[in-house]
Design a protein around this motif. Sequence first.
Motif, PDB file in Angstrom:
ATOM      1  N   ALA A 275       0.801  -1.220   0.000  1.00  0.00           N
ATOM      2  CA  ALA A 275       0.000   0.000   0.000  1.00  0.00           C
ATOM      3  C   ALA A 275       0.834   1.269   0.000  1.00  0.00           C
ATOM      4  CB  ALA A 275      -0.936  -0.017   1.197  1.00  0.00           C
ATOM      5  N   VAL A 276       2.119   1.145  -0.335  1.00  0.00           N
ATOM      6  CA  VAL A 276       2.966   2.333  -0.319  1.00  0.00           C
ATOM      7  C   VAL A 276       2.491   3.333  -1.360  1.00  0.00           C
ATOM      8  CG1 VAL A 276       5.308   3.213  -0.613  1.00  0.00           C
ATOM      9  CG2 VAL A 276       4.928   1.026   0.547  1.00  0.00           C
ATOM     10  N   THR A 277       2.242   2.818  -2.557  1.00  0.00           N
ATOM     11  CA  THR A 277       1.782   3.709  -3.627  1.00  0.00           C
ATOM     12  C   THR A 277       0.402   4.259  -3.318  1.00  0.00           C
ATOM     13  OG1 THR A 277       2.944   2.176  -5.053  1.00  0.00           O
ATOM     14  CG2 THR A 277       1.657   3.884  -6.134  1.00  0.00           C
ATOM     15  N   ALA A 278      -0.448   3.429  -2.789  1.00  0.00           N
ATOM     16  CA  ALA A 278      -1.792   3.877  -2.433  1.00  0.00           C
ATOM     17  C   ALA A 278      -1.708   5.044  -1.461  1.00  0.00           C
ATOM     18  CB  ALA A 278      -2.583   2.727  -1.811  1.00  0.00           C
ATOM     19  N   TYR A 279      -0.800   4.939  -0.528  1.00  0.00           N
ATOM     20  CA  TYR A 279      -0.639   6.007   0.453  1.00  0.00           C
ATOM     21  C   TYR A 279      -0.310   7.323  -0.250  1.00  0.00           C
ATOM     22  CZ  TYR A 279       0.921   8.598   4.546  1.00  0.00           C
ATOM     23  OH  TYR A 279       1.048   9.544   5.519  1.00  0.00           O
ATOM     24  N   ARG A 280       0.602   7.259  -1.194  1.00  0.00           N
ATOM     25  CA  ARG A 280       1.021   8.484  -1.887  1.00  0.00           C
ATOM     26  C   ARG A 280      -0.129   9.084  -2.690  1.00  0.00           C
ATOM     27  NH1 ARG A 280       5.926   5.838  -3.464  1.00  0.00           N
ATOM     28  NH2 ARG A 280       7.324   5.962  -1.677  1.00  0.00           N
ATOM     29  N   TRP A 281      -0.954   8.202  -3.263  1.00  0.00           N
ATOM     30  CA  TRP A 281      -2.069   8.710  -4.038  1.00  0.00           C
ATOM     31  C   TRP A 281      -3.110   9.400  -3.165  1.00  0.00           C
ATOM     32  CZ3 TRP A 281      -2.606   3.685  -7.349  1.00  0.00           C
ATOM     33  CH2 TRP A 281      -1.806   3.803  -8.494  1.00  0.00           C
ATOM     34  N   LEU A 282      -3.325   8.817  -1.990  1.00  0.00           N
ATOM     35  CA  LEU A 282      -4.435   9.291  -1.171  1.00  0.00           C
ATOM     36  C   LEU A 282      -4.066  10.479  -0.286  1.00  0.00           C
ATOM     37  CD1 LEU A 282      -6.085   5.909  -0.184  1.00  0.00           C
ATOM     38  CD2 LEU A 282      -7.040   7.684  -1.641  1.00  0.00           C
ATOM     39  N   TYR A 283      -2.802  10.547   0.112  1.00  0.00           N
ATOM     40  CA  TYR A 283      -2.432  11.602   1.061  1.00  0.00           C
ATOM     41  C   TYR A 283      -1.301  12.436   0.466  1.00  0.00           C
ATOM     42  CZ  TYR A 283      -4.844   8.188   3.925  1.00  0.00           C
ATOM     43  OH  TYR A 283      -5.759   7.295   4.402  1.00  0.00           O
ATOM     44  N   ASP A 284      -1.427  13.772   0.568  1.00  0.00           N
ATOM     45  CA  ASP A 284      -0.345  14.568   0.001  1.00  0.00           C
ATOM     46  C   ASP A 284       0.704  14.938   1.034  1.00  0.00           C
ATOM     47  OD1 ASP A 284      -1.921  16.237   1.367  1.00  0.00           O
ATOM     48  OD2 ASP A 284      -2.570  17.449  -0.340  1.00  0.00           O
ATOM     49  N   GLU A 285       0.622  14.342   2.207  1.00  0.00           N
ATOM     50  CA  GLU A 285       1.663  14.571   3.210  1.00  0.00           C
ATOM     51  C   GLU A 285       2.654  13.411   3.185  1.00  0.00           C
ATOM     52  OE1 GLU A 285       0.283  15.901   7.147  1.00  0.00           O
ATOM     53  OE2 GLU A 285      -1.709  15.727   6.266  1.00  0.00           O
ATOM     54  N   GLY A 286       3.815  13.639   3.724  1.00  0.00           N
ATOM     55  CA  GLY A 286       4.758  12.540   3.909  1.00  0.00           C
ATOM     56  C   GLY A 286       4.197  11.552   4.920  1.00  0.00           C
ATOM     57  N   LEU A 287       4.959  10.518   5.176  1.00  0.00           N
ATOM     58  CA  LEU A 287       4.455   9.456   6.027  1.00  0.00           C
ATOM     59  C   LEU A 287       4.087   9.931   7.431  1.00  0.00           C
ATOM     60  CD1 LEU A 287       4.326   6.205   5.685  1.00  0.00           C
ATOM     61  CD2 LEU A 287       6.000   6.375   7.542  1.00  0.00           C
TER      62      LEU A 287
ATOM     63  N   LEU B 205      -5.513   4.818   6.497  1.00  0.00           N
ATOM     64  CA  LEU B 205      -5.527   4.017   5.265  1.00  0.00           C
ATOM     65  C   LEU B 205      -5.894   2.558   5.552  1.00  0.00           C
ATOM     66  CD1 LEU B 205      -4.902   3.754   2.223  1.00  0.00           C
ATOM     67  CD2 LEU B 205      -2.505   3.409   2.819  1.00  0.00           C
ATOM     68  N   LEU B 206      -5.313   1.996   6.584  1.00  0.00           N
ATOM     69  CA  LEU B 206      -5.489   0.557   6.828  1.00  0.00           C
ATOM     70  C   LEU B 206      -6.778   0.224   7.587  1.00  0.00           C
ATOM     71  CD1 LEU B 206      -1.881  -0.719   7.637  1.00  0.00           C
ATOM     72  CD2 LEU B 206      -3.141  -0.746   5.488  1.00  0.00           C
ATOM     73  N   THR B 207      -7.436   1.248   8.136  1.00  0.00           N
ATOM     74  CA  THR B 207      -8.703   0.943   8.813  1.00  0.00           C
ATOM     75  C   THR B 207      -9.905   1.354   7.971  1.00  0.00           C
ATOM     76  OG1 THR B 207      -8.534   3.014  10.051  1.00  0.00           O
ATOM     77  CG2 THR B 207      -7.804   1.009  11.173  1.00  0.00           C
ATOM     78  N   THR B 208     -10.058   2.641   7.684  1.00  0.00           N
ATOM     79  CA  THR B 208     -11.353   3.103   7.177  1.00  0.00           C
ATOM     80  C   THR B 208     -11.419   3.404   5.683  1.00  0.00           C
ATOM     81  OG1 THR B 208     -10.748   5.365   7.737  1.00  0.00           O
ATOM     82  CG2 THR B 208     -11.921   4.107   9.406  1.00  0.00           C
TER      83      THR B 208
END
Lengths: 312, 494
Positions: free
Chosen positions: A208-220, A228-231
């Motif tokens: 889900a690394v790429t998914a994270y980047r797509w969904l959130y414009d902040e760094g980790l 991401l992993l819950t809701t």
Amino acid sequence: MMLSRTASSLYWLGRYVERADFAARLVEATIRLDALSPRPAGEAAWHSALRVTYSDDAFAASNVGFTASPVARFLTVDTSNPGSIAACLDMARNNAKAVRTALTRDAWTAINRAWLIFNGRGRPASRMEPLALVEAVKAETRGFEGAIHWMMRNQATWFIRLGAAIERADNTARLLDVKYHLLLPEGETVYGVVDRDQWTTLLQTVSAVTAYRWLYDEGLKPHLVIDLLTTRFELPRSLAGCVEETVEVLTLLGKRTGLQGEADRMARARLSAMQRTRSHDVIVSGLHQYLTAFIRENELLHMAIAKQFRFG
Amino acid sequence: MISGGAFDEIWGQGGPGAARPEFAALARWLHETPHAEFDRRLEAAEVTFRQLGITFAVYGDVDAGERIIPFDIVPRVFTAPEWDRLSEGLIQRVEAINAFLTDIYGAQEIVKAGVLPPELIFQNPQFRPEIAGIRPPHDVWAHICGIDCVRTGPDEFFVLEDNARTPSGVSYMLENREAMIRLCPELFREFRVAAVDSYPDMLLATMRSVAPRGAGQSPVCVVLTPGHYNSAYYEHSFLADSMGVELVEAADLLVDDDIVWMRTIGGRVKVDVIYRRIDDDYLDPLVFKPDSLLGVPGLIAAYRAGNVAIINAPGNGIADDKAIYSYMPEIVRFYSGQDAKLPNVQTFRCREPDALRYVLDHLDELVVKLVDGSGGYGMLVGPTASKAEIEAFRTALMAAPERYIAQPTLALSTVPTVTAQGLAPRHVDFRPFVLTGSDGVKVVPGGLTRVALKEGSLVVNSSQGGGTKDSFVLMRDASRQQSQSQSQSQGTGK
């Protein structure tokens, strides 16, 4: 009408393939975490991998230290550990064998090939590097998922998908819970390097690394990983994704078989609760408590499914 | 030991070089294909079989786990006239087996006529008094027979053994053909080989044809397996799969009010026809072995009530018993009024004092078999046995002679087979499958050729290290020319 035994075996086939796949991903993630961590955080990583698969007690009984090589072995090839990849594939294949007639040749062959990694003549698995091994397992389980996708859209596929969805929900919840168990080494700070590595690794485990980047414009940010992993319904391995998948498959099964009941009600109630859930609230009121309740609820849903379709 | 002078299916009596005229093309293929190429194709076949899980378990051999039966790439070939003659004999024999079972569990005319000694029937453990008086739906008993045949010369076919209970091997017949089509497509261009893949359809039609009369338009048919630890499980699942019927275990079935039901996710579904792959002993604990957990309580009562067809019928063991086998020529004559078209192998019944004396004097020349043994177990192959083995058998024989029969070691025909040293003759036998429905008896054009992989060995059982080959039945030249001219005319039409 499908035999109850067949339905049960298909469901468990789905669960065990998913479990094997998850175990492979977990080992892969742990290797990464171990490599990135300053000592002795590496040991903590292996320890937590055991906790996620509920096999830390069993491993501790062997009186070997929590170092990479023996733990990796225990989680991959050791058939005395019911949570190992080899044991999960063994169970998956047993179930597949019992319902061969409900599977396509492709689907059966995929399972059998995965199993052969560990049970081929000469047992190559025992000589393979853990990374090469988990890569091979992941490739074969992907092949199985592909084969399932091309099976007829009927009860057989839906029972497999139902088992996979229930198992995946459980796995993701347990994976997230690792962060609760995985203490930061002394001197490390929250949001420090190690902490960051740990969260990244969680994302990698569920691809889900790429998914994270797509969904959130902040760094980790840990709270966003939890979000991401819950809701987030977009991510198939998130709790929300699994809950939704369960409802969908149960609905398909209900339409085809006319069998609807407690399992459907529970799954739908869970879905609407999930739609109202905000990850911020989860974090504030305690992620560990939330996950523990989710895992328990998942178990109850499993039992309702077994009853509804007359398993066993 | 014997392969030297034996008749070869391809070379005839002449030895490599001069093939039987029908097989010139096959001989050319054998000569021209490099050994390494055979090896490569065999390896490919093994990988495929293993990935498909076409395996069998060897009982009592825990370490071996699941094995694949070795496959050989050189087919055994029947010409059309050979096949016609063989099928006629098979049909006659299976009709006689069916008439015999109807009679023995009914009027028992053959015993009254003095053709068979009564004790051979009534003291035979394979005779099931529990079954007497039951008439199976449409009076069919032996729905699926595997008749093991051997050949010793151009026109010398013999029946070695009848299998009228749960004959295995059909999945190998079909999978071997699939393998050959993939690995040796050139052979199918050269020969017009009769298709075997209609077998599952024929089997399903046979099952439906014997459904009880109350079953309605589309009877529910199932295959009953002991489960996936059984050595023949692959075959059970293969058959259910290719027929599109449920593969059930006993626990999936229940009998209520003399009706057989299967447990499904939606509740009970009535079952009309059961192709059972478990032995009589384990069918119904209320009638046979009471301690068996495998069976379905009440199944025989449902059968007796005429509510379900069981394939093959319970009680069939009496027809393929090795002691009864020796009387098969008389049985065929009694029911058909004709001589058997397929002879038996000469058989000594050790229960008869003269025969026993002869057998004891010639143990080193004979094959001695347990009457109720199977799969190569409980068997003495005299010419290759050690002194100690022969003496052990002598003791056993003298203690219970009625448990044994003996046959001369035949010069079984050979077929060229791929070995580490190149092609070499290996002995074969052949199991064709004969189906009997309410509409008559049919033979599938093909069967299972088993091959003894050890040089000189006559033991072809898979549990004893035997392998298998595809069995080609060639279609008549006429049909070949016809189909060629058809494809030609299609070609010019384009």
